[in-house]
Motif scaffolding. Structure first.
Motif, PDB file in Angstrom:
ATOM      1  N   MET A   1       0.844  -1.202   0.000  1.00  0.00           N
ATOM      2  CA  MET A   1       0.000   0.000   0.000  1.00  0.00           C
ATOM      3  C   MET A   1       0.882   1.256   0.000  1.00  0.00           C
ATOM      4  N   ASN A   2       0.834   2.002  -1.096  1.00  0.00           N
ATOM      5  CA  ASN A   2       1.624   3.228  -1.197  1.00  0.00           C
ATOM      6  C   ASN A   2       0.965   4.348  -0.396  1.00  0.00           C
ATOM      7  N   LYS A   3       1.799   5.185   0.201  1.00  0.00           N
ATOM      8  CA  LYS A   3       1.247   6.374   0.857  1.00  0.00           C
ATOM      9  C   LYS A   3       2.296   7.477   0.915  1.00  0.00           C
ATOM     10  N   LEU A   4       1.820   8.666   1.206  1.00  0.00           N
ATOM     11  CA  LEU A   4       2.725   9.791   1.381  1.00  0.00           C
ATOM     12  C   LEU A   4       3.291   9.682   2.791  1.00  0.00           C
ATOM     13  N   ILE A  80       7.519   9.217  -0.535  1.00  0.00           N
ATOM     14  CA  ILE A  80       6.456   8.233  -0.778  1.00  0.00           C
ATOM     15  C   ILE A  80       6.918   6.886  -0.241  1.00  0.00           C
ATOM     16  N   VAL A  82       6.702   2.932  -0.181  1.00  0.00           N
ATOM     17  CA  VAL A  82       6.326   1.842  -1.095  1.00  0.00           C
ATOM     18  C   VAL A  82       6.538   0.502  -0.387  1.00  0.00           C
ATOM     19  N   ALA A  88      11.019  -0.742  -6.934  1.00  0.00           N
ATOM     20  CA  ALA A  88      10.697   0.607  -7.429  1.00  0.00           C
ATOM     21  C   ALA A  88      11.921   1.243  -8.086  1.00  0.00           C
ATOM     22  N   LEU A 128      11.986   7.888  -1.728  1.00  0.00           N
ATOM     23  CA  LEU A 128      11.175   6.680  -1.548  1.00  0.00           C
ATOM     24  C   LEU A 128      11.589   6.055  -0.233  1.00  0.00           C
TER      25      LEU A 128
ATOM     26  N   PHE B  24       6.519   3.350 -10.844  1.00  0.00           N
ATOM     27  CA  PHE B  24       6.733   2.544  -9.630  1.00  0.00           C
ATOM     28  C   PHE B  24       5.505   2.421  -8.722  1.00  0.00           C
ATOM     29  N   LEU B  25       4.444   3.187  -8.991  1.00  0.00           N
ATOM     30  CA  LEU B  25       3.207   3.008  -8.214  1.00  0.00           C
ATOM     31  C   LEU B  25       2.287   2.120  -9.043  1.00  0.00           C
ATOM     32  N   LEU B  47      -2.872   8.775  -3.251  1.00  0.00           N
ATOM     33  CA  LEU B  47      -1.743   8.192  -2.527  1.00  0.00           C
ATOM     34  C   LEU B  47      -2.190   8.000  -1.071  1.00  0.00           C
ATOM     35  N   GLY B  48      -2.735   6.800  -0.780  1.00  0.00           N
ATOM     36  CA  GLY B  48      -3.285   6.560   0.550  1.00  0.00           C
ATOM     37  C   GLY B  48      -4.404   7.542   0.836  1.00  0.00           C
ATOM     38  N   SER B  50      -4.070  10.618   1.078  1.00  0.00           N
ATOM     39  CA  SER B  50      -3.665  11.901   0.517  1.00  0.00           C
ATOM     40  C   SER B  50      -3.634  11.801  -1.012  1.00  0.00           C
TER      41      SER B  50
END
Lengths: 133, 133
Positions: A1-4, A80, A82, A88, A128, B24-25, B47-48, B50
Motif C-alpha cells: 500500500m503506497n502512501k505519502l 512516498i 512503497v 521501485a 522513496l 513505480f506506483l 496516494l493513501g 492523501s
C-alpha cells in the motif's frame, strides 16, 4: 500500500516554523531528533498517516543550509512509502530515470530510503521509503 | 481528524510529470480535471489518504504560469484538511498570522478552502480545507 510518508520542510528555526501549525492543529505532539549525518535537527509533526518534517541545519555545510542559501525556506522534498523499494528503483532505472541513490540506504527509524534526482521528477526532490519489518 | 489532503506540484506537462510515478506506483488511476478559475489543468494521483495534484497552466496569466516563470517546476503548495476551517482561520488571525483568504471559499469537489500567506509559514504556501457534508 503506497502512501505519502512525509513532507520535508527546510527552515531556519524549528520552534518558529512549527508554532503556526500548533495554532490550529489541536493536541498535536511534536517529536524532536537530531540527524548527525545530515547535520540537521528535525521536528516531526504527525498528520494522519503522514507527517511534516521540519529540518533546521546545525552547521553551515549541511545540505539543508545550502538549500536555504539558494532557495530560501520552504518545502524541500516529499517522501512516498512503497512496499518494495528495490523493485521501485529497478523500474525507475530501467525506464531511464536518474537516481541519487541506486541502492537504498538506512534512513530515520531504520527505514530503507533512496532519493530520485529532481531532473527526473520535474523539479521535485522525491524520496522513496520502505518500512523494514 | 487532521490529515494531509494533497501536495500541489507545478509542472509544464501533466503527462510527462506523472509518468515517473506510474513507473513505480502500481495500479495507480490518475484523474484529470480543468479548473477554469485558476487557468490550470490538474492531474490527481491518489496516494493513501492523501494525493498528489499536478498543475499545468492553460494560459500565460495563470498563477501557476507565474510560479513556473519565477521558481521553475516543483512543489507549489500543501493542503491540510481540518474539521473546522472557520475556527482554524480564526485562531491563526488572532495569533497574528497573515491569511490570503480571511474566509473560506469553494474549492475542488465542493470543499471549503483557504490559503495562508507564506510569510506566516516560513515559505510554505499552505492551504487549509474542510469537507462539506
Amino acid at each position: 500500500m503506497n502512501k505519502l510518508n512525509h513532507i520535508g520542510i527546510a527552515v531556519n528555526d524549528l520552534k518558529k516554523a512549527t508554532d503556526v501549525y500548533k495554532t490550529f492543529l489541536k493536541d498535536v505532539e511534536i517529536e524532536y531528533e537530531e540527524v548527525a549525518s545530515q547535520k540537521v535537527k528535525v521536528a516531526i509533526l504527525p498528520l494522519g498517516e503522514s507527517s511534516l518534517e521540519f529540518l533546521e541545519p546545525t552547521q553551515d555545510d549541511s545540505p539543508i543550509a545550502k538549500f536555504l542559501q539558494k532557495r530560501g525556506q520552504g518545502i524541500h522534498h516529499m517522501c512516498i512509502e512503497v512496499d518494495d523499494i528495490e523493485e521501485a528503483l529497478k523500474s525507475l532505472e530501467e525506464n531511464g530515470y536518474r537516481l541519487i541513490d541506486k541502492k537504498p540506504r538506512e534512513g530515520a527509524m531504520g527505514m530503507k530510503v533512496a532519493f530520485i534526482h529532481p531532473k527526473s521528477t520535474d523539479g521535485v526532490l522525491l524520496e522513496l521509503s520502505q518500512k523494514v519489518e
